[in-house]
Scaffold this motif. Sequence first.
Motif, PDB file in Angstrom:
ATOM      1  N   UNK A  77      -1.235  14.113  -1.695  1.00 30.47           N
ATOM      2  CA  UNK A  77      -1.610  12.844  -1.058  1.00 30.47           C
ATOM      3  C   UNK A  77      -0.828  11.683  -1.645  1.00 30.47           C
ATOM      4  N   UNK A  78      -0.681  10.621  -0.866  1.00 33.29           N
ATOM      5  CA  UNK A  78       0.056   9.456  -1.349  1.00 33.29           C
ATOM      6  C   UNK A  78      -0.605   8.851  -2.580  1.00 33.29           C
ATOM      7  N   UNK A  79      -1.937   8.893  -2.615  1.00 35.77           N
ATOM      8  CA  UNK A  79      -2.676   8.401  -3.777  1.00 35.77           C
ATOM      9  C   UNK A  79      -3.384   9.590  -4.411  1.00 35.77           C
ATOM     10  N   UNK A  80      -3.037   9.964  -5.635  1.00 33.17           N
ATOM     11  CA  UNK A  80      -3.659  11.131  -6.264  1.00 33.17           C
ATOM     12  C   UNK A  80      -5.121  10.865  -6.605  1.00 33.17           C
ATOM     13  N   UNK A  81      -5.846  11.935  -6.833  1.00 30.13           N
ATOM     14  CA  UNK A  81      -7.280  11.821  -7.139  1.00 30.13           C
ATOM     15  C   UNK A  81      -7.524  11.029  -8.407  1.00 30.13           C
ATOM     16  N   UNK A  82      -6.616  11.105  -9.367  1.00 37.40           N
ATOM     17  CA  UNK A  82      -6.826  10.407 -10.637  1.00 37.40           C
ATOM     18  C   UNK A  82      -6.785   8.891 -10.484  1.00 37.40           C
TER      19      UNK A  82
END
Length: 245
Positions: A77-82
């Motif tokens: 994803x463009x924005x990681x879960x972290x």
Amino acid sequence: MAAKLLVIFLAALTVARGEKTSKVHIHHHDTGAVDYGTHHQAPVYGHHGYHQHFPVYGHPVPAYGHHEHAYGHKHEPEIPACAENTTKPWCLEDSEYPLHELQHAIQYNAHHVLSLYADVAELNTALSVARPKTLEEETYLCPSETAYVQPLRAINTDGKWRVIVNNVDIHYETLTQTTRIEECLTAGEACPLVPVCYESKCLQKSIVHRFLVYDSYDYYFPFAIETFKLPASCACLLGAYTIDH
């Protein structure tokens, strides 16, 4: 008379049969015979004719993947879960950090990866900057917080999240990339130690760092050095002197 005609007929038949079944063998030195046969068929080479298959020798397939992505078919994803619960452009903890994939890819590309790492290893700033430990030693115009960090992911100067190679073992060596960051605690506010007759405000300043990163979707060589803008200091910006009557 009939017997004589029968003998002539059998002799002619024998000659005709011999011509029909005869074959011509032509030897070209040691290359073997070429068999043209009765109907002048084309020469045949090998056991399967002209369509004989030979092994194809090309570039080896990387050990960490095939023609498809080795670790899944979906892009990250463009924005990681972290980054979901933080406003900072980096992650110091990452439950989805691809450690095993990194180790496998580094082992396969060890020589080139170590060459890249040598280019940024000297920039490791874990011990390069000493900061006063007490306010008695030195007082800053703007309050700030300093830390030495080893980011696992960060946003590069192109605005894309990248996986940073950190704490990965290879050939009895651990690859780490440490950097110093300093964040303003009161960015945009007036500098607390500056007289009110001066216009002032605390200003966050940043510098560009270079990190070795891992891109699992680059099939041929998933490593590169990219640039990242991280906070480096907290400055006090002074404006014009004003006198109020």
